[in-house]
Scaffold this motif. Structure first.
Motif, mmCIF file in Angstrom:
data_model
loop_
_atom_site.group_PDB
_atom_site.id
_atom_site.type_symbol
_atom_site.label_atom_id
_atom_site.label_comp_id
_atom_site.label_asym_id
_atom_site.label_seq_id
_atom_site.Cartn_x
_atom_site.Cartn_y
_atom_site.Cartn_z
ATOM 1 N N GLU A 297 0.815 -1.211 0.000
ATOM 2 C CA GLU A 297 0.000 0.000 0.000
ATOM 3 C C GLU A 297 0.850 1.264 0.000
ATOM 4 O O GLU A 297 0.527 2.250 -0.672
ATOM 5 C CB GLU A 297 -0.931 -0.014 1.215
ATOM 6 N N ALA A 298 1.942 1.256 0.752
ATOM 7 C CA ALA A 298 2.829 2.421 0.772
ATOM 8 C C ALA A 298 3.442 2.651 -0.600
ATOM 9 O O ALA A 298 3.530 3.794 -1.072
ATOM 10 C CB ALA A 298 3.917 2.218 1.828
ATOM 11 N N ARG A 299 3.862 1.581 -1.221
ATOM 12 C CA ARG A 299 4.434 1.721 -2.566
ATOM 13 C C ARG A 299 3.404 2.268 -3.546
ATOM 14 O O ARG A 299 3.712 3.148 -4.353
ATOM 15 C CB ARG A 299 4.953 0.371 -3.053
ATOM 16 N N THR A 300 2.178 1.762 -3.467
ATOM 17 C CA THR A 300 1.122 2.227 -4.360
ATOM 18 C C THR A 300 0.868 3.719 -4.198
ATOM 19 O O THR A 300 0.736 4.452 -5.183
ATOM 20 C CB THR A 300 -0.172 1.439 -4.095
ATOM 21 N N GLN A 301 0.812 4.175 -2.955
ATOM 22 C CA GLN A 301 0.486 5.578 -2.696
ATOM 23 C C GLN A 301 1.660 6.526 -2.939
ATOM 24 O O GLN A 301 1.478 7.628 -3.470
ATOM 25 C CB GLN A 301 -0.005 5.725 -1.248
ATOM 26 N N LEU A 302 2.859 6.104 -2.550
ATOM 27 C CA LEU A 302 3.985 7.036 -2.555
ATOM 28 C C LEU A 302 4.823 7.005 -3.831
ATOM 29 O O LEU A 302 5.469 7.999 -4.161
ATOM 30 C CB LEU A 302 4.879 6.768 -1.339
ATOM 31 N N PRO B 30 -6.384 10.947 25.979
ATOM 32 C CA PRO B 30 -7.663 10.231 26.043
ATOM 33 C C PRO B 30 -7.689 9.087 25.024
ATOM 34 O O PRO B 30 -6.876 9.040 24.086
ATOM 35 C CB PRO B 30 -8.692 11.307 25.682
ATOM 36 N N PHE B 31 -8.646 8.180 25.199
ATOM 37 C CA PHE B 31 -8.782 7.088 24.243
ATOM 38 C C PHE B 31 -9.002 7.657 22.841
ATOM 39 O O PHE B 31 -9.809 8.564 22.629
ATOM 40 C CB PHE B 31 -9.944 6.169 24.602
ATOM 41 N N ALA B 32 -8.261 7.117 21.889
ATOM 42 C CA ALA B 32 -8.413 7.468 20.476
ATOM 43 C C ALA B 32 -8.400 6.175 19.687
ATOM 44 O O ALA B 32 -7.701 5.226 20.045
ATOM 45 C CB ALA B 32 -7.269 8.375 20.013
ATOM 46 N N THR B 33 -9.182 6.108 18.616
ATOM 47 C CA THR B 33 -9.216 4.890 17.818
ATOM 48 C C THR B 33 -7.867 4.647 17.158
ATOM 49 O O THR B 33 -7.062 5.570 16.972
ATOM 50 C CB THR B 33 -10.288 4.967 16.727
ATOM 51 N N LEU B 34 -7.655 3.397 16.769
ATOM 52 C CA LEU B 34 -6.393 3.058 16.128
ATOM 53 C C LEU B 34 -6.231 3.788 14.803
ATOM 54 O O LEU B 34 -5.107 4.123 14.415
ATOM 55 C CB LEU B 34 -6.288 1.549 15.921
ATOM 56 N N ARG C 132 -2.757 7.402 11.889
ATOM 57 C CA ARG C 132 -2.503 8.637 11.134
ATOM 58 C C ARG C 132 -1.402 9.454 11.807
ATOM 59 O O ARG C 132 -0.482 9.967 11.135
ATOM 60 C CB ARG C 132 -3.790 9.454 11.015
ATOM 61 N N ARG C 133 -1.474 9.575 13.101
ATOM 62 C CA ARG C 133 -0.428 10.315 13.820
ATOM 63 C C ARG C 133 0.928 9.631 13.646
ATOM 64 O O ARG C 133 1.944 10.283 13.411
ATOM 65 C CB ARG C 133 -0.780 10.416 15.307
ATOM 66 N N ASN C 134 0.923 8.296 13.723
ATOM 67 C CA ASN C 134 2.164 7.547 13.567
ATOM 68 C C ASN C 134 2.742 7.695 12.168
ATOM 69 O O ASN C 134 3.963 7.732 11.990
ATOM 70 C CB ASN C 134 1.919 6.071 13.873
ATOM 71 N N ARG D 85 -1.512 11.449 2.516
ATOM 72 C CA ARG D 85 -1.404 10.983 3.909
ATOM 73 C C ARG D 85 -2.728 10.386 4.382
ATOM 74 O O ARG D 85 -2.745 9.338 5.040
ATOM 75 C CB ARG D 85 -0.989 12.134 4.830
ATOM 76 N N ALA D 86 -3.825 11.069 4.060
ATOM 77 C CA ALA D 86 -5.131 10.576 4.499
ATOM 78 C C ALA D 86 -5.437 9.226 3.865
ATOM 79 O O ALA D 86 -5.949 8.313 4.533
ATOM 80 C CB ALA D 86 -6.211 11.595 4.142
ATOM 81 N N ALA D 87 -5.127 9.083 2.578
ATOM 82 C CA ALA D 87 -5.382 7.816 1.890
ATOM 83 C C ALA D 87 -4.484 6.715 2.424
ATOM 84 O O ALA D 87 -4.934 5.586 2.666
ATOM 85 C CB ALA D 87 -5.178 7.994 0.384
ATOM 86 N N LEU D 88 -3.222 7.022 2.640
ATOM 87 C CA LEU D 88 -2.282 6.010 3.107
ATOM 88 C C LEU D 88 -2.568 5.601 4.543
ATOM 89 O O LEU D 88 -2.369 4.440 4.919
ATOM 90 C CB LEU D 88 -0.849 6.528 2.979
ATOM 91 N N SER D 89 -3.069 6.514 5.354
ATOM 92 C CA SER D 89 -3.331 6.188 6.747
ATOM 93 C C SER D 89 -4.381 5.090 6.881
ATOM 94 O O SER D 89 -4.438 4.385 7.895
ATOM 95 C CB SER D 89 -3.773 7.426 7.528
#
Length: 250
Positions: free
Chosen positions: A25-30, A63-67, A72-74, A92-96
Motif C-alpha cells: 500500500e505504501a508503494r502504491t500511494q507514494l 484520552p482514548f483514540a481509535t487506532l 494517522r499520527r504515527n 497521507r489521508a489515503a495512506l493512513s
C-alpha cells in the motif's frame, strides 16, 4: 475444553499479513509521487510506532483514540523521520487507511468458517470497528460480533479488553478462548481468566522472524486456523453453537 463457547481473535499478525500488505500500500500511494524507499522497512517503521502510541492511551497521557487516529499520527512521525515531509495531505489521508486493506493469511477464511460451526467468533483487536469491518469484507471473515479495543475503550493487554469481549457474548472468561500469534497477548488473556490458543505465524515480520511456538503456557497450539479447528473439534466434542445458545447465555 468442552466448556468453551466463544473464540476471540487477535487480528494483526494472527489473521492478516500486515507487513507485506502495508509495504504494498505504501508503494502504491507514494511511488506516484516519485518516492522510492525500502517499502518493507517503511512498513516496519510504521508498525514500530504502534505500541508507543497505544501506551500513551493506556497510561492516561492522552484520552482514548481509535487506532485509525493513532495510525494517522504515527504515519506523520514516520514520514518526518524518513525525510518525506513533501507528502501531501490527501496522500497521507489515503495512506493512513492502508490498514483497512490488509490481506489475510491463506488459511484464515476457511479456518474461521470451520470454527464458526461450533463457536461464536469475534475479533478482539486493538483495531477500531470500521477497520475490522473493512478487513472482514475484504477477506471474507465471518464474525458473530466485532469486539475489542473500541468496545472496551482501552487497549490490549489491559484486562478489560478481554473481559468485555467475553461479557459481550454473555460468557464467563473461562468459556472464552483468545486466539493469537503473540505470547504476550495470550499471557494477558490467561491472566484475565480466559483460555488460550497459540497460532504460529513464522513469517509475520519477514521470513522466519515470527513466533513458531508459544513462549507462555497455553491450552492449545496450532500451525493454522484449520489445524486449530481440527484440534478443538476433537478435544471439545461440542455440538454446533446453535444448540449451545441456552447454555452460553446462562
Amino acid at each position: 475444553m468442552n466448556n468453551i463457547k466463544g473464540l476471540i481473535f487477535d487480528v494483526f499478525g494472527t489473521l492478516v499479513d500486515w507487513r507485506t500488505s502495508i509495504a504494498r500500500e505504501a508503494r502504491t500511494q507514494l511511488s506516484t509521487l516519485g518516492i522510492e524507499v525500502d517499502w518493507l522497512a517503511f512498513a516496519d517503521a510504521w508498525r514500530d510506532q504502534y505500541q508507543p502510541a497505544m501506551e500513551e492511551v493506556r497510561s492516561g497521557r492522552i484520552p482514548f483514540a481509535t487506532l485509525d487516529r493513532l495510525h494517522r499520527r504515527n504515519l506523520d512521525v514516520v514520514l518526518a523521520k524518513s525525510g518525506l515531509d513533501q507528502v501531501d495531505e490527501y496522500t497521507r489521508a489515503a495512506l493512513s487507511l492502508a490498514w483497512h486493506r490488509l490481506d489475510a493469511w491463506p488459511d484464515v477464511a476457511e479456518g474461521l468458517r470451520q470454527l464458526r460451526r461450533k463457536f461464536w467468533l469475534a475479533p478482539c483487536s486493538n483495531g477500531n470497528i470500521s477497520l475490522m469491518v473493512d478487513l472482514a469484507r475484504r477477506n471474507g471473515f465471518l464474525w458473530d460480533a466485532i469486539l475489542g479495543a473500541e468496545v472496551a475503550r482501552a487497549y490490549k493487554p489491559q484486562a478489560i479488553v478481554y473481559l468485555s469481549a467475553a461479557a459481550a457474548f454473555d460468557l464467563a472468561p473461562q468459556q472464552t478462548m483468545m486466539v493469537a500469534a503473540h505470547s504476550s497477548d495470550l499471557a494477558a488473556a490467561a491472566a484475565a481468566g480466559l483460555r488460550t490458543a497459540f497460532i504460529a505465524r513464522a513469517d509475520e515480520y519477514g521470513p522466519n522472524t515470527g513466533e513458531t511456538s508459544a513462549g507462555v503456557p497455553v491450552d492449545v497450539s496450532a500451525g493454522s486456523l484449520l489445524e486449530l479447528a481440527g484440534l478443538l473439534d476433537s478435544e471439545a466434542g461440542n455440538p454446533p453453537i446453535s444448540q449451545n445458545t441456552a447454555d452460553a447465555q446462562r
